[in-house]
Design an enzyme around this catalytic site. Structure first.
Site, mmCIF file in Angstrom:
data_model
loop_
_atom_site.group_PDB
_atom_site.id
_atom_site.type_symbol
_atom_site.label_atom_id
_atom_site.label_comp_id
_atom_site.label_asym_id
_atom_site.label_seq_id
_atom_site.Cartn_x
_atom_site.Cartn_y
_atom_site.Cartn_z
ATOM 1 N N SER A 1 0.830 -1.214 0.000
ATOM 2 C CA SER A 1 0.000 0.000 0.000
ATOM 3 C C SER A 1 0.867 1.268 0.000
ATOM 4 O O SER A 1 0.474 2.286 -0.603
ATOM 5 C CB SER A 1 -0.982 0.000 1.171
ATOM 6 O OG SER A 1 -0.332 0.202 2.406
ATOM 7 N N ASN A 2 2.022 1.234 0.638
ATOM 8 C CA ASN A 2 2.916 2.402 0.558
ATOM 9 C C ASN A 2 3.475 2.564 -0.856
ATOM 10 O O ASN A 2 3.592 3.686 -1.356
ATOM 11 C CB ASN A 2 4.054 2.275 1.586
ATOM 12 C CG ASN A 2 3.612 2.693 2.970
ATOM 13 O OD1 ASN A 2 3.400 3.866 3.227
ATOM 14 N ND2 ASN A 2 3.429 1.715 3.857
ATOM 15 N N MET B 1 10.215 -7.083 4.122
ATOM 16 C CA MET B 1 10.311 -7.690 5.454
ATOM 17 C C MET B 1 11.600 -8.482 5.690
ATOM 18 O O MET B 1 11.636 -9.354 6.545
ATOM 19 C CB MET B 1 9.082 -8.579 5.710
ATOM 20 C CG MET B 1 7.772 -7.804 5.710
ATOM 21 S SD MET B 1 7.740 -6.410 6.870
ATOM 22 C CE MET B 1 7.579 -7.302 8.412
ATOM 23 N N HIS C 1 8.870 3.158 8.654
ATOM 24 C CA HIS C 1 8.667 2.301 9.825
ATOM 25 C C HIS C 1 7.511 2.874 10.647
ATOM 26 O O HIS C 1 7.457 4.085 10.879
ATOM 27 C CB HIS C 1 9.954 2.273 10.664
ATOM 28 C CG HIS C 1 9.845 1.378 11.855
ATOM 29 N ND1 HIS C 1 9.858 0.006 11.750
ATOM 30 C CD2 HIS C 1 9.686 1.646 13.178
ATOM 31 C CE1 HIS C 1 9.728 -0.525 12.955
ATOM 32 N NE2 HIS C 1 9.619 0.446 13.838
ATOM 33 N N GLU D 1 1.193 7.120 6.922
ATOM 34 C CA GLU D 1 2.324 6.605 6.144
ATOM 35 C C GLU D 1 2.155 6.962 4.666
ATOM 36 O O GLU D 1 3.112 7.353 3.991
ATOM 37 C CB GLU D 1 2.423 5.082 6.277
ATOM 38 C CG GLU D 1 2.859 4.599 7.636
ATOM 39 C CD GLU D 1 3.015 3.078 7.685
ATOM 40 O OE1 GLU D 1 3.541 2.484 6.731
ATOM 41 O OE2 GLU D 1 2.602 2.482 8.698
HETATM 42 C C1 GRF Z 1 3.838 -0.623 6.855
HETATM 43 O O1 GRF Z 1 3.226 -0.518 8.101
HETATM 44 C C2 GRF Z 1 5.255 -0.118 6.928
HETATM 45 O O2 GRF Z 1 5.425 0.927 7.828
HETATM 46 C C3 GRF Z 1 5.989 -1.335 7.407
HETATM 47 O O3 GRF Z 1 5.362 -2.427 6.783
HETATM 48 C C4 GRF Z 1 4.025 -2.082 6.442
HETATM 49 C C5 GRF Z 1 3.909 -2.275 4.954
HETATM 50 O O4 GRF Z 1 2.626 -2.087 4.474
HETATM 51 N N1 GRF Z 1 7.393 -1.205 7.087
HETATM 52 P P1 GRF Z 1 2.359 -2.002 2.897
HETATM 53 O O5 GRF Z 1 2.912 -3.302 2.276
HETATM 54 O O6 GRF Z 1 3.067 -0.795 2.367
HETATM 55 O O7 GRF Z 1 0.875 -1.930 2.766
#
Ligand code: GRF
Length: 196
Positions: free
Chosen positions: A15-16, A92, A111, A176
């Site tokens: 999603s980011n 991850m 983060h 975020e």
């Molecule tokens: C987010 O909460 C980010 O801060 C962390 O992992 C999550 C990733 O979410 N590092 P997405 O895959 O971007 O939806």
């Protein structure tokens, strides 16, 4: 001057990553996404990236003899696509020396805590368990020590009395999606300055 090229690394829903792609499409970020790489070849975010017509590659660590070999393959893909800035977006795995050496001061991460508090996994749960009144998210440069590089920007999110890990995580995630494009804009401006 050529545009600043991003290489985005994901492991999940992305999603980011999507927020960054949308900011580029809206003309808010002067960059392009050259490639999206996932260590999980079945990551949902790869399909999302494909729906925007972006190049995606799954690189499975299991296909390599060592973590270094795996990361060297990532570096080969990034350099082949002339990537300038590596953007971790829900990636991850702990990033090691091959990528960091190839992109000094050019790897960034988001983060879900107000670093330096609550590094590592379950940052939102850690903030709740510590009884904090404020949580948030941080965009920072990536260094070998997890979640420890120089901070680029942060956003605060109040903790509500009835928050659960899920509700707090969801409200932080909304921030975020605004913070990452905004912080990235300052990194892109810096890269452009150096390209002059
Ligand atoms: C987010 O909460 C980010 O801060 C962390 O992992 C999550 C990733 O979410 N590092 P997405 O895959 O971007 O939806």
């Amino acid at each position: 001057m050529r545009d600043v090229k991003l290489g985005i690394l994901i492991s999940g829903r992305g999603s980011n990553m999507t927020a960054i792609i949308e900011a580029i499409e809206a003309g808010q970020l002067d960059a392009s996404v050259a490639v999206v790489i996932s260590n999980k070849p079945d990551a949902a975010g790869l399909k999302v990236a494909q729906s925007y017509g972006l190049m995606t590659i799954g690189i499975d660590p299991k296909d390599f003899a060592s973590k270094d070999d795996y990361e060297q393959q990532i570096v080969r893909v990034l350099t082949a696509q002339q990537v300038d800035v590596v953007v971790l977006a829900g990636y991850m795995k702990i990033l090691g020396q091959p990528v960091l050496a190839a992109y000094p001061n050019r790897v960034i991460n988001i983060h879900p805590s107000l670093l330096p508090d609550f590094k590592g996994l379950h940052a939102q749960r850690q903030a709740l368990e510590a009884g904090r009144a404020e949580a948030g998210c941080t965009v920072h440069y990536v260094v070998p020590e997890v979640d420890s590089g120089a901070i680029i920007q942060q956003a605060l999110v109040p903790v509500l009395s009835d928050d659960t890990e899920e509700t707090l995580s969801q409200r932080i995630l909304v921030e975020e999606h605004k913070l990452y494009p905004a912080a990235l804009a300052s990194v892109i401006a810096q890269v452009k300055e150096e390209q002059k």
